[in-house]
Design a protein around this motif. Structure first.
Motif, PDB file in Angstrom:
ATOM      1  N   ARG A   1       3.675  -1.279 -10.613  1.00 56.22           N
ATOM      2  CA  ARG A   1       2.239  -1.386 -10.351  1.00 56.22           C
ATOM      3  C   ARG A   1       1.953  -1.233  -8.857  1.00 56.22           C
ATOM      4  O   ARG A   1       1.011  -0.548  -8.465  1.00 56.22           O
TER       5      ARG A   1
ATOM      6  N   ALA B   1       2.436   2.473  -7.819  1.00 53.67           N
ATOM      7  CA  ALA B   1       1.296   3.264  -8.300  1.00 53.67           C
ATOM      8  C   ALA B   1       0.062   2.992  -7.436  1.00 53.67           C
ATOM      9  O   ALA B   1      -0.698   3.910  -7.108  1.00 53.67           O
TER      10      ALA B   1
ATOM     11  N   ARG C   1      -2.651   5.534  -5.561  1.00 48.71           N
ATOM     12  CA  ARG C   1      -4.090   5.443  -5.853  1.00 48.71           C
ATOM     13  C   ARG C   1      -4.913   5.133  -4.605  1.00 48.71           C
ATOM     14  O   ARG C   1      -5.926   5.756  -4.339  1.00 48.71           O
TER      15      ARG C   1
ATOM     16  N   THR D   1       0.724   9.027 -11.651  1.00 47.40           N
ATOM     17  CA  THR D   1      -0.379   8.283 -11.025  1.00 47.40           C
ATOM     18  C   THR D   1      -1.327   9.223 -10.300  1.00 47.40           C
ATOM     19  O   THR D   1      -2.551   9.105 -10.419  1.00 47.40           O
TER      20      THR D   1
ATOM     21  N   THR E   1      -5.206   9.810 -11.219  1.00 48.23           N
ATOM     22  CA  THR E   1      -6.173   9.405 -10.200  1.00 48.23           C
ATOM     23  C   THR E   1      -7.060  10.562  -9.751  1.00 48.23           C
ATOM     24  O   THR E   1      -8.193  10.343  -9.327  1.00 48.23           O
TER      25      THR E   1
END
Length: 183
Positions: free
Chosen positions: A97, A100, A104, A142, A146
């Motif tokens: 997480r 990623a 982002r 990702t 995104t």
């Protein structure tokens, strides 16, 4: 090198020195102080010159998974987006997480500053120990997801090693199908 067109964006995998890329922003795999270090972080600080360090001193550091932007100074890139990737701890400390989030948040900053091209290194796969075979598909996936929210025109995954290049090419090929915003 591989180039894939995805709707309004062009995604590339290239092998080489990220500090030589002529893009709106390069991403720095920074440490939490933002004051330089080893690997890509040290290379970016050396290439950008002492002005980058002076500006970074004013930013007050950066938390893992977050990103901050500076000028590029002596780099061909006009900006540096500094992001702090997670240190690998076996996969049980929210590393996926956080990694990623680095991608982002970097894309969100690029979009907020009206940038149209960005280059990413393989964040956290050096001294931070994130397994490259896990990081590459996570990074590419990702970014592709995104881009629906932050449509940047050109994204380069700039890899230093043959292995990283191969892993990113494989991941990008896996995402070469149609997107929700393909024309």
């Amino acid at each position: 090198m591989i180039v894939v067109e995805r709707g309004r964006a062009v995604l590339e995998v290239a092998q080489g020195d990220i500090t030589r890329l002529d893009v709106d922003a390069i991403v720095n795999a920074a440490n939490r102080t933002l004051l330089g270090g080893g690997g890509v972080d040290g290379a970016i600080h050396r290439a950008a010159g002492p002005e980058l360090l002076a500006e970074c001193r004013m930013l007050g550091g950066c938390e893992t998974g977050e990103a901050k932007i500076t000028k590029g100074y002596r780099l061909p890139a006009r900006h540096v987006i500094h992001t702090v990737g997670p240190v690998w701890q076996g996969g049980e400390a929210d590393e996926d997480r956080l990694l990623a989030s680095c991608y982002r948040k970097s894309l969100a900053l690029a979009a907020a500053h009206g940038l149209s091209s960005i280059a990413f290194p393989a964040i956290s796969t050096g001294v931070y120990g994130f397994p490259p075979e896990r990081a590459a598909p996570l990074a590419v996936g990702t970014v592709v997801e995104t881009l629906v929210e932050y449509p940047i025109g050109r994204i380069v995954f700039c890899c230093f090693s043959d292995e990283s290049t191969r892993l990113h090419v494989t991941a990008l090929k896996a995402h070469a199908g149609p997107t929700p915003w393909s024309s």
